[in-house]
Design a protein around this motif. Sequence first.
Motif, PDB file in Angstrom:
ATOM      1  N   THR A   1       0.838  -1.194   0.000  1.00  0.00           N
ATOM      2  CA  THR A   1       0.000   0.000   0.000  1.00  0.00           C
ATOM      3  C   THR A   1       0.871   1.242   0.000  1.00  0.00           C
ATOM      4  O   THR A   1       1.875   1.307   0.720  1.00  0.00           O
ATOM      5  CB  THR A   1      -0.917   0.032   1.237  1.00  0.00           C
ATOM      6  N   ALA A   2       0.478   2.225  -0.802  1.00  0.00           N
ATOM      7  CA  ALA A   2       1.192   3.498  -0.867  1.00  0.00           C
ATOM      8  C   ALA A   2       0.289   4.636  -0.422  1.00  0.00           C
ATOM      9  O   ALA A   2      -0.909   4.650  -0.709  1.00  0.00           O
ATOM     10  CB  ALA A   2       1.672   3.766  -2.292  1.00  0.00           C
ATOM     11  N   PHE A   3       0.873   5.584   0.285  1.00  0.00           N
ATOM     12  CA  PHE A   3       0.215   6.850   0.597  1.00  0.00           C
ATOM     13  C   PHE A   3       0.880   7.895  -0.273  1.00  0.00           C
ATOM     14  O   PHE A   3       2.091   8.109  -0.175  1.00  0.00           O
ATOM     15  CB  PHE A   3       0.392   7.188   2.079  1.00  0.00           C
ATOM     16  N   VAL A   4       0.089   8.546  -1.143  1.00  0.00           N
ATOM     17  CA  VAL A   4       0.633   9.554  -2.055  1.00  0.00           C
ATOM     18  C   VAL A   4      -0.051  10.883  -1.774  1.00  0.00           C
ATOM     19  O   VAL A   4      -1.228  11.065  -2.104  1.00  0.00           O
ATOM     20  CB  VAL A   4       0.438   9.146  -3.531  1.00  0.00           C
ATOM     21  N   SER A   5       0.657  11.809  -1.162  1.00  0.00           N
ATOM     22  CA  SER A   5       0.048  13.102  -0.871  1.00  0.00           C
ATOM     23  C   SER A   5      -0.019  13.948  -2.141  1.00  0.00           C
ATOM     24  O   SER A   5       0.808  13.809  -3.042  1.00  0.00           O
ATOM     25  CB  SER A   5       0.829  13.838   0.220  1.00  0.00           C
ATOM     26  N   GLY A   6      -1.020  14.789  -2.211  1.00  0.00           N
ATOM     27  CA  GLY A   6      -1.194  15.635  -3.391  1.00  0.00           C
ATOM     28  C   GLY A   6      -1.397  14.837  -4.655  1.00  0.00           C
ATOM     29  O   GLY A   6      -0.824  15.142  -5.705  1.00  0.00           O
ATOM     30  N   SER A   7      -2.251  13.806  -4.583  1.00  0.00           N
ATOM     31  CA  SER A   7      -2.388  12.895  -5.725  1.00  0.00           C
ATOM     32  C   SER A   7      -3.679  13.084  -6.517  1.00  0.00           C
ATOM     33  O   SER A   7      -4.105  12.195  -7.246  1.00  0.00           O
ATOM     34  CB  SER A   7      -2.261  11.444  -5.264  1.00  0.00           C
ATOM     35  N   GLY A   8      -4.290  14.267  -6.391  1.00  0.00           N
ATOM     36  CA  GLY A   8      -5.500  14.532  -7.161  1.00  0.00           C
ATOM     37  C   GLY A   8      -5.243  14.859  -8.611  1.00  0.00           C
ATOM     38  O   GLY A   8      -6.154  14.752  -9.443  1.00  0.00           O
TER      39      GLY A   8
ATOM     40  N   ALA B   1      -8.313   1.518  -3.610  1.00  0.00           N
ATOM     41  CA  ALA B   1      -8.027   2.925  -3.358  1.00  0.00           C
ATOM     42  C   ALA B   1      -8.817   3.417  -2.161  1.00  0.00           C
ATOM     43  O   ALA B   1      -9.922   2.956  -1.888  1.00  0.00           O
ATOM     44  CB  ALA B   1      -8.369   3.768  -4.582  1.00  0.00           C
ATOM     45  N   LEU B   2      -8.239   4.356  -1.449  1.00  0.00           N
ATOM     46  CA  LEU B   2      -8.900   5.034  -0.344  1.00  0.00           C
ATOM     47  C   LEU B   2      -8.589   6.515  -0.468  1.00  0.00           C
ATOM     48  O   LEU B   2      -7.426   6.899  -0.614  1.00  0.00           O
ATOM     49  CB  LEU B   2      -8.367   4.519   1.002  1.00  0.00           C
ATOM     50  N   VAL B   3      -9.621   7.346  -0.447  1.00  0.00           N
ATOM     51  CA  VAL B   3      -9.428   8.789  -0.497  1.00  0.00           C
ATOM     52  C   VAL B   3      -9.447   9.349   0.919  1.00  0.00           C
ATOM     53  O   VAL B   3     -10.391   9.098   1.679  1.00  0.00           O
ATOM     54  CB  VAL B   3     -10.522   9.481  -1.339  1.00  0.00           C
ATOM     55  N   VAL B   4      -8.394  10.075   1.287  1.00  0.00           N
ATOM     56  CA  VAL B   4      -8.347  10.765   2.584  1.00  0.00           C
ATOM     57  C   VAL B   4      -8.065  12.234   2.312  1.00  0.00           C
ATOM     58  O   VAL B   4      -6.977  12.596   1.883  1.00  0.00           O
ATOM     59  CB  VAL B   4      -7.292  10.159   3.535  1.00  0.00           C
ATOM     60  N   MET B   5      -9.034  13.071   2.543  1.00  0.00           N
ATOM     61  CA  MET B   5      -8.887  14.494   2.297  1.00  0.00           C
ATOM     62  C   MET B   5      -8.341  15.178   3.546  1.00  0.00           C
ATOM     63  O   MET B   5      -8.761  14.874   4.663  1.00  0.00           O
ATOM     64  CB  MET B   5     -10.222  15.119   1.909  1.00  0.00           C
ATOM     65  N   GLY B   6      -7.393  16.087   3.340  1.00  0.00           N
ATOM     66  CA  GLY B   6      -6.849  16.828   4.463  1.00  0.00           C
ATOM     67  C   GLY B   6      -5.560  17.525   4.092  1.00  0.00           C
ATOM     68  O   GLY B   6      -4.852  17.109   3.167  1.00  0.00           O
TER      69      GLY B   6
ATOM     70  N   VAL C   1      -3.017  15.050   9.593  1.00  0.00           N
ATOM     71  CA  VAL C   1      -2.103  13.935   9.299  1.00  0.00           C
ATOM     72  C   VAL C   1      -2.407  12.749  10.202  1.00  0.00           C
ATOM     73  O   VAL C   1      -2.473  11.598   9.742  1.00  0.00           O
ATOM     74  CB  VAL C   1      -0.635  14.379   9.446  1.00  0.00           C
ATOM     75  N   ASP C   2      -2.605  13.004  11.474  1.00  0.00           N
ATOM     76  CA  ASP C   2      -2.927  11.924  12.409  1.00  0.00           C
ATOM     77  C   ASP C   2      -4.203  11.198  11.995  1.00  0.00           C
ATOM     78  O   ASP C   2      -4.265   9.961  12.004  1.00  0.00           O
ATOM     79  CB  ASP C   2      -3.090  12.479  13.825  1.00  0.00           C
ATOM     80  N   ASN C   3      -5.224  11.964  11.625  1.00  0.00           N
ATOM     81  CA  ASN C   3      -6.507  11.367  11.241  1.00  0.00           C
ATOM     82  C   ASN C   3      -6.382  10.569   9.952  1.00  0.00           C
ATOM     83  O   ASN C   3      -6.929   9.453   9.842  1.00  0.00           O
ATOM     84  CB  ASN C   3      -7.567  12.461  11.074  1.00  0.00           C
ATOM     85  N   MET C   4      -5.671  11.123   8.969  1.00  0.00           N
ATOM     86  CA  MET C   4      -5.525  10.423   7.685  1.00  0.00           C
ATOM     87  C   MET C   4      -4.689   9.161   7.848  1.00  0.00           C
ATOM     88  O   MET C   4      -4.994   8.123   7.246  1.00  0.00           O
ATOM     89  CB  MET C   4      -4.906  11.355   6.650  1.00  0.00           C
ATOM     90  N   ALA C   5      -3.638   9.244   8.655  1.00  0.00           N
ATOM     91  CA  ALA C   5      -2.807   8.062   8.886  1.00  0.00           C
ATOM     92  C   ALA C   5      -3.608   6.967   9.574  1.00  0.00           C
ATOM     93  O   ALA C   5      -3.518   5.786   9.207  1.00  0.00           O
ATOM     94  CB  ALA C   5      -1.589   8.440   9.721  1.00  0.00           C
ATOM     95  N   ALA C   6      -4.405   7.357  10.558  1.00  0.00           N
ATOM     96  CA  ALA C   6      -5.219   6.369  11.269  1.00  0.00           C
ATOM     97  C   ALA C   6      -6.209   5.694  10.325  1.00  0.00           C
ATOM     98  O   ALA C   6      -6.423   4.472  10.391  1.00  0.00           O
ATOM     99  CB  ALA C   6      -5.961   7.040  12.419  1.00  0.00           C
ATOM    100  N   GLU C   7      -6.810   6.495   9.426  1.00  0.00           N
ATOM    101  CA  GLU C   7      -7.776   5.931   8.480  1.00  0.00           C
ATOM    102  C   GLU C   7      -7.088   4.975   7.514  1.00  0.00           C
ATOM    103  O   GLU C   7      -7.614   3.896   7.205  1.00  0.00           O
ATOM    104  CB  GLU C   7      -8.452   7.069   7.715  1.00  0.00           C
ATOM    105  N   ALA C   8      -5.911   5.360   7.039  1.00  0.00           N
ATOM    106  CA  ALA C   8      -5.176   4.501   6.107  1.00  0.00           C
ATOM    107  C   ALA C   8      -4.759   3.196   6.770  1.00  0.00           C
ATOM    108  O   ALA C   8      -4.885   2.104   6.180  1.00  0.00           O
ATOM    109  CB  ALA C   8      -3.944   5.239   5.590  1.00  0.00           C
TER     110      ALA C   8
ATOM    111  N   PHE D   1      -5.844  -0.587   5.606  1.00  0.00           N
ATOM    112  CA  PHE D   1      -4.867  -1.462   4.957  1.00  0.00           C
ATOM    113  C   PHE D   1      -3.876  -2.145   5.906  1.00  0.00           C
ATOM    114  O   PHE D   1      -3.119  -3.010   5.477  1.00  0.00           O
ATOM    115  CB  PHE D   1      -4.082  -0.676   3.908  1.00  0.00           C
ATOM    116  N   GLY D   2      -3.858  -1.758   7.171  1.00  0.00           N
ATOM    117  CA  GLY D   2      -2.948  -2.394   8.118  1.00  0.00           C
ATOM    118  C   GLY D   2      -1.612  -1.701   8.207  1.00  0.00           C
ATOM    119  O   GLY D   2      -1.156  -1.339   9.300  1.00  0.00           O
ATOM    120  N   THR D   3      -0.949  -1.509   7.068  1.00  0.00           N
ATOM    121  CA  THR D   3       0.310  -0.768   7.013  1.00  0.00           C
ATOM    122  C   THR D   3       0.335   0.057   5.736  1.00  0.00           C
ATOM    123  O   THR D   3      -0.385  -0.225   4.780  1.00  0.00           O
ATOM    124  CB  THR D   3       1.550  -1.692   7.007  1.00  0.00           C
TER     125      THR D   3
END
Length: 246
Positions: free
Chosen positions: A10-17, A60-65, A73-80, A84-86
Motif C-alpha cells: 500500500t502506498a500513501f501519495v500526498s497531493g495525488s489529485g 483505493a482510499l481517499v483521505v482528504m486533508g 495527518v494523524d486522522n488520515m494516517a489512522a484511516e489509512a 490497509f494495516g500498514t
Amino acid sequence: MTEQTLSGKTAFVSGSGQNIGRAIALRLAGMGCNVVVNGSSDAESCRETARMVEQAGAQALVVMGDVGDAAAVDNMAAEALERFGTVDILVNNAARRPHKPFLEMTDADWDAVVDVALTAPFRTARAFLPGMVEKGWGRIINFAGMKAMRGYFEGAPISAAKHGVWGLTKALSTEFAPKGVTANVISPGQIRKETATEDDPKRTASIPAGVMGRPGDIAATAAFLASPEAGFITGQMIAVNGGEET
C-alpha cells in the motif's frame, strides 16, 4: 514497469489529485499497489484518481486533508492504517509554492510553506515507519525541485524547506537502512502539467533534451524507487530534468 511487483503493498501519495501525484498513484496501482489518495481541497479530482486506481485493478482510499496540519495527518494516517494495516510506500508529493519578496514575508507565510514541504514529511514518516520496520520493508520518497535547490527567487521558505527535506531524507536513510527501509528524494525539473497541450518554448530553451518533462517521467522514477529492484538505493537525490543544470 508493469509487472505486479508491488502486489499486496500500500502506498500513501500526498497531493495525488492531479499532475505528478496522480501519475505516481496510477503507476504504482499498475504494479499491483493499493493507493491512499490524498488532497487538501479538490475532493472530486481525488475521487477521480481513486477511480482510475481501481480501474487498474488496485484498491483505493481517499483521505482528504491538509498535510500541513498535524491533526489532519494523524486522522488520515489512522484511516489509512485501519483500512490497509500498514503503509509500505510513502510518497510526500504535496507542496505549496507561493512567491513573495523576502522582506514582505510574515511568520504565517513562512510556516504555511514549511508545514507542508518539510514538517509534513516528518509527520507522515513518523506515522508509517513503525509498520515498515515491523515488516522489514519500506520505501520513503520525498521531493525537492530543481529551482528550490538552486535557490527559489522570492521563494525562500520553499528553498529552505526542500533543503531540509534533503537533510531529513539523508537522516532517515542512515537510521532505517538496516531495517529494510529506503529513503530517497526526487528533484523534478520543468514538468508540463497534464492539462497542457504543448511545451512553453521559453522554458524548453534551457533544457538540453529540448522538451519539458511529463508527470509520467516523475512517476516512472518513483515507481522504480518503490520497487524491490531499488532496495540498494537509499539516501540519494535523483534529478529528473532533461539534463538541465541543478
